[in-house]
Every structure is written in C-alpha cells, then in structure tokens.
Design an enzyme around this catalytic site. Structure first.
Site, PDB file in Angstrom:
ATOM      1  N   GLU A 162     -10.515   5.600   3.091  1.00  0.00           N
ATOM      2  CA  GLU A 162     -11.786   4.927   3.324  1.00  0.00           C
ATOM      3  C   GLU A 162     -12.933   5.914   3.579  1.00  0.00           C
ATOM      4  O   GLU A 162     -13.498   5.974   4.681  1.00  0.00           O
ATOM      5  CB  GLU A 162     -11.639   3.916   4.471  1.00  0.00           C
ATOM      6  N   GLU A 205      -3.881  -0.324   0.289  1.00  0.00           N
ATOM      7  CA  GLU A 205      -3.847  -0.892   1.641  1.00  0.00           C
ATOM      8  C   GLU A 205      -4.360  -2.315   1.639  1.00  0.00           C
ATOM      9  O   GLU A 205      -5.379  -2.626   1.025  1.00  0.00           O
ATOM     10  CB  GLU A 205      -4.676  -0.051   2.612  1.00  0.00           C
TER      11      GLU A 205
END
Length: 437
Positions: A186, A284
């Site tokens: 991220e 994810e």
C-alpha cells in the site's frame, strides 16, 4: 457448505433452453493460467496458531492446505518486518546498521516460520510464497518512524534492496523458499501502523536502479518482483508509470492489487488488456472492523465470491486473502485494527470456527488448481455470476454464484449438451465435468 450434491444428468441439446436461465461454457477458448489461491502468514496468524492445542493446529492445517480434506490453498503471502497484524513493531537489524551485519530473522523463527513449514507439509510440498514489506526500519525513513507513512531516504535505497536479499536468503536457509516480493505494501497509504510512501515514479526508480539489479546480481533474478500492491482504484495509473519505464518493466513480473475503498473491477481488465504480458494478482482482502456478532454474516462471504469472480474474469491469475486465521478478537494487532479472517480460533478454548467466507473461497481454491486455464463462461442474466476453468487434468470447473433473493433453475450448456441444476438464493455452486463426455 462444500457438500457434494447428486450428479447431474447431461441431455442432448442443440442450444440452451430459451425458457431457462443459462450458463454457457466453451473450453475451446482459453485465457490466463492460474497460479493459485491462498492467504497470508502474518504474525497474528502465527501467534494464534501457536496458542492452540495440537489437535486444533492440525484442524487448521487440514482445513486450508489439504487438497482433499480441506480447500487446498496453493499460494501464500508473508511480511518483511512487522505489519499491523503483529504484536509489536520490529525489524531484522539494529538501528543504523546500513551494512546489515546484524541482520537476523530470529523473531520469525519463534512462530511464523514454523507455521509456514507446517503448511508446506500439510500441502504435500512448498507452494509459491511471496513477501511484502510494510515499512523499512525507522532510521531508513525521512520521518524516523516505521508508522505514519514517511518515505525511504534516497541514501538508504541500496541498503533497503540488500535487505530484501538478506530476507530471501535467510528464509531459504530455513526451508522456506521465497517465490516473489512486492515492492511495498500500500505505497500511497499513510497509516497509523507500519507504512511507507512511494510515488509511482519513486517505485519505478527503486525497482529500476536498486531492487531489480540487486536481486539479479545476488543470483536471485528468478525471484518475482511485483509492483503496486494497493487498491484497484489507482491500479491503472500505477501500472502505466511502472510499465512505461522499460528498465523498471524488465524487472517486473506482475502488478498486485487490493480490494479496499471501491470495487473498481474494470481497472483490472484495463491493465490486462493494455499490458497483456504482465501478470495480475490480488494480494490482500479482508472485511472489518471486527464484530463477533457478524462473524457468520453471509454478506461478507458473498463479497469474496463477487470479487474473486470479477478479478478472475478480468485477467487475474492469483488471489490471496489476508490473515489465514485470527483469534476471537480479530487480532492480535498492535494498533487495534481488528478484522475478520475466514477462520477464527479461540485461543482460550482451542475452538476452530470456519466462517462462510472460508467456504466461498474454497469453491475456488479447492477445485481450480494451479495451472488451470480460464475458459469461456457466460450467464444469460445478471442475477448469476460465473467463471470457468479447465484444470491440467482436463476436467472443467464452472462456478456459479446467485447473490439474489430468488432461487433459480439453471441450464448449464456446452457443445451440444445441457444439464439442469438449482441455484438457491444466496448460494454458490461448483460444477465439475469431463468435456469429452
């Protein structure tokens, strides 16, 4: 709940019944090849597993990794350094050690590596395992903090690339081969937990000038490098920048994405069509925040089904859930970011609880095996979602999900024959057949 239903009967049919909802399947037209399905070996999962009695540990391993008795996970993710789903923040070196002479994975030897090795044994062999960093050591960053974003200092880019090499070799020495790495988990999220910001240009430069050459020159050129590792929402822009740099692109095996914030399924298709040589995978997904009263919410399970069907139909080759197990509180988590897992384990009683999401994921991971090729599958109405694959054995697997409130009689048609089945409201079904008859 993954129960086998009675066999269906094929009947000759020149065309699908126009008076029925239909799913048409064509094995003669193929698309991407599947790498696998799996989940993440976090510290939270490992600590939860270590706190269970031996019988419960065996139940978890069988549930996930046994291809016959369980759902046959064939892919895994783990972390480089700590993440939010760790009990504390940590790294593998002492502060200021840019030569990495103090590098040690002793922390991971306590619980995480034993869990991964046990999973390999339960699966019958090691499966592809990739690793993602949430943050470099604090002293390598401009905010001197593993948490709250910050960026890698340019003077430590080489040391950070060598850190990857140290990690890969240390895990390999413990019988845990690392198949691939993502550049940064991220990279546009400033979080209250471990996080680090990379703009698209910064990520391309790090891959081009440091990570790619360092892995290559260390004899680890076969380790896959995967970019982005963040939400589908900005997937197209990140792929454009990373892959428009020829040198960075030469080191990148694929582009990874998560499911948070917004579905943005079409962005996966756009990247797949624009860059057909690049591999795409979801790395994810989870639901949260954790509420024990909603752990068996079927809506959470249907979110998995919808996402997996759309990602696969748009070109994804792999799909990795987040924590494989969590405890009865949705943790442990050192920043209070508790969430759901497909299996929750009560560390006080040893109870292993499989949620509906576990079974929805299992319709994909158990029946679509590594090396399967996606084939044509199309539903006649929007109320049904479907995807189909042909396994290396030749068997065809068709998944049909009905997320509506109305049950439906469905005709499955392929090459001049049809079989009828019932898809109840809010259900998912998998049909397996031999295309030759």
């Amino acid at each position: 709940m993954l129960a086998r239903l009675p066999d269906l009967r094929w009947e000759p049919a020149a065309q699908p019944d126009p008076n029925m909802d239909c799913v048409v399947v064509d094995p003669s037209h193929g698309f991407q090849t599947v790498l696998g399905f799996g989940g993440a070996f976090t510290d939270a999962a490992a600590d939860t597993y270590a706190a269970l009695p031996a019988t419960s540990q065996r139940e978890v391993l069988e549930a996930y990794f046994d291809p016959v008795l369980g759902i046959g996970y064939s892919l895994g993710r783990t972390t480089i350094n700590s993440c939010d789903f760790s009990s504390e923040s940590y790294t593998y070196v002492q502060a200021g050690d840019s030569r990495l002479e103090t590098f040690s994975i002793s922390h991971d030897l306590r619980a995480r590596i034993p869990l991964i090795r046990a999973a390999f044994r339960a699966a019958g062999a090691p499966f592809p395992l990739y690793a993602s960093p949430w943050s470099p050591p604090a002293w390598m960053k401009d905010n001197n903090d593993m948490l709250h974003g910050g960026s890698l200092k340019p003077e430590f880019a080489d040391a950070w690339a060598r850190y990857f090499v140290k990690f890969i070799r240390a895990y390999g020495d413990q019988g845990v081969p690392i198949w691939g790495v993502t550049v940064q988990n991220e990279p546009l999220a400033v979080q209250t937990w471990e996080s680090c910001i990379f703009s698209a240009g910064e990520e391309a430069a790090f891959v081009r000038d440091h990570l790619g050459p360092t892995l290559r020159d260390s004899g680890l050129g076969g380790v896959k490098i995967i970019g982005w590792d963040h939400n589908r929402t900005q997937l197209v822009e990140r792929a454009m920048v990373l892959l428009s740099d020829p040198q960075a692109a030469s080191y990148l095996w694929g582009i990874a994405f998560h499911w948070y914030v917004n579905d943005s399924f079409d962005n996966v298709r756009v990247v797949h069509e624009a860059y057909p040589g690049i591999h795409l995978m979801l790395t994810e997904a989870c639901n949260g925040p954790y509420d024990p009263a909603k752990v068996d919410d079927w809506g959470l399970a249907e979110q998995y089904g919808r996402s997996m069907l759309n990602d696969l139909n748009n070109g994804a080759e792999a799909w990795t859930d987040w924590n494989i197990i969590l405890d009865q509180k949705g943790g442990p988590n050192h920043t209070g970011n508790f969430c759901y897992a497909p299996i929750h384990c009560d560390t006080a009683t040893g109870t292993v609880h499989r949620t509906p999401a576990y079974y929805y994921i299992g319709h994909f991971s158990k029946f679509i095996r590594p090396g399967a090729r996606r084939i044509v599958s199309a539903a006649s109405i929007d109320a049904l979602q479907t995807s189909a694959f042909q396994n290396p054995t030749g068997k065809v697997v068709v998944i049909v999900m009905n997320a509506g409130n109305q049950g439906r009689d469905v005709c499955v048609w392929t090459a001049g024959r049809a079989a009828s089945t019932r898809c109840p409201a809010h259900s998912i079904e998998t049909l397996v057949f031999n295309p030759a008859g």
